[in-house]
Write a protein that holds these residues in place. Sequence first.
Motif, mmCIF file in Angstrom:
data_model
loop_
_atom_site.group_PDB
_atom_site.id
_atom_site.type_symbol
_atom_site.label_atom_id
_atom_site.label_comp_id
_atom_site.label_asym_id
_atom_site.label_seq_id
_atom_site.Cartn_x
_atom_site.Cartn_y
_atom_site.Cartn_z
ATOM 1 N N TRP A 17 -7.986 1.537 -5.962
ATOM 2 C CA TRP A 17 -7.143 3.116 -5.624
ATOM 3 C C TRP A 17 -8.056 4.066 -5.345
ATOM 4 O O TRP A 17 -9.254 3.992 -5.986
ATOM 5 N N LYS A 18 -8.029 5.018 -4.596
ATOM 6 C CA LYS A 18 -8.795 6.080 -4.317
ATOM 7 C C LYS A 18 -7.932 7.424 -4.683
ATOM 8 O O LYS A 18 -6.653 7.548 -4.664
ATOM 9 N N GLU A 19 -8.423 8.067 -5.482
ATOM 10 C CA GLU A 19 -7.826 9.465 -6.147
ATOM 11 C C GLU A 19 -8.812 10.746 -5.447
ATOM 12 O O GLU A 19 -9.770 10.644 -5.805
ATOM 13 N N LYS A 48 0.308 -0.665 -10.360
ATOM 14 C CA LYS A 48 -0.871 -0.501 -9.586
ATOM 15 C C LYS A 48 -1.997 -1.813 -9.682
ATOM 16 O O LYS A 48 -1.988 -2.414 -10.949
ATOM 17 N N TYR A 105 0.789 -1.344 -0.021
ATOM 18 C CA TYR A 105 -0.105 0.064 0.158
ATOM 19 C C TYR A 105 0.881 1.208 0.013
ATOM 20 O O TYR A 105 1.832 1.308 0.930
ATOM 21 N N TYR A 142 -7.445 -1.173 -10.888
ATOM 22 C CA TYR A 142 -6.309 -1.603 -11.565
ATOM 23 C C TYR A 142 -5.975 -3.095 -11.661
ATOM 24 O O TYR A 142 -6.371 -3.725 -10.585
ATOM 25 N N ARG A 164 -3.667 10.527 -3.625
ATOM 26 C CA ARG A 164 -4.109 9.279 -4.121
ATOM 27 C C ARG A 164 -3.504 7.993 -3.287
ATOM 28 O O ARG A 164 -2.372 8.244 -2.593
ATOM 29 N N GLU A 165 -4.110 6.820 -3.037
ATOM 30 C CA GLU A 165 -3.703 5.718 -2.312
ATOM 31 C C GLU A 165 -3.929 4.587 -2.814
ATOM 32 O O GLU A 165 -4.986 4.320 -3.615
ATOM 33 N N GLY A 166 -3.342 3.448 -2.665
ATOM 34 C CA GLY A 166 -3.654 2.308 -3.431
ATOM 35 C C GLY A 166 -2.285 1.130 -3.374
ATOM 36 O O GLY A 166 -1.460 1.729 -2.854
ATOM 37 N N HIS A 167 -2.841 0.160 -3.711
ATOM 38 C CA HIS A 167 -1.789 -1.111 -3.830
ATOM 39 C C HIS A 167 -1.007 -1.259 -5.022
ATOM 40 O O HIS A 167 -1.301 -1.016 -6.151
ATOM 41 N N GLU A 211 -12.874 6.441 -7.157
ATOM 42 C CA GLU A 211 -12.484 4.767 -6.614
ATOM 43 C C GLU A 211 -12.535 4.127 -7.740
ATOM 44 O O GLU A 211 -13.321 4.124 -8.636
#
Length: 157
Positions: free
Chosen positions: A97-99, A93, A72, A110, A84-87, A107
């Motif tokens: 994910w959240k932007e 990616k 993460y 990917y 943004r955040e995500g795996h 949301e």
Amino acid sequence: MRLLLFKVLLMILPSGLISEEKDYIREYYGNGTLMAEGWKEGNVKEDYWYYYFPDGKIQKKGAYKNNRQNGYWYFYTPQGKLLREGHFIKGKKNGWWKEYESTYVRELKYNDGKREGFALIYMKGDLKKVEKYSNDIKMGEWTSLLGFKRDNPNVKF
């Protein structure tokens, strides 16, 4: 760019003594401000890393495995807001994910670094738009929940 290095020596395994060196690296901008810090094994980035803007505010943070982003991650604006955040899996990616934009939150999913499936766009907590992607190509967009349900009767969320 200046580097500061801390060494850690690990030596415990059930099968006997095996040494593995890990270095904690700090990289600096030309003005002496911290640019990045994290762990390396040899020349390979491992574990958690932090990156900073020239003014010292956090830019991004997350883990590496074998020199690739893995796990993460969080990305920030120069003003310190979450962008943004995500795996990541093996540097690409993957998953949800959240932007965060000034007026909406997106949301999206990917797969192997490409947008895949539905992207949900929220404004003030309410779903306002849905986009559909296949292999990173936008395939459709709906601003009406009724229209979306009509075109995608099997989708539940």
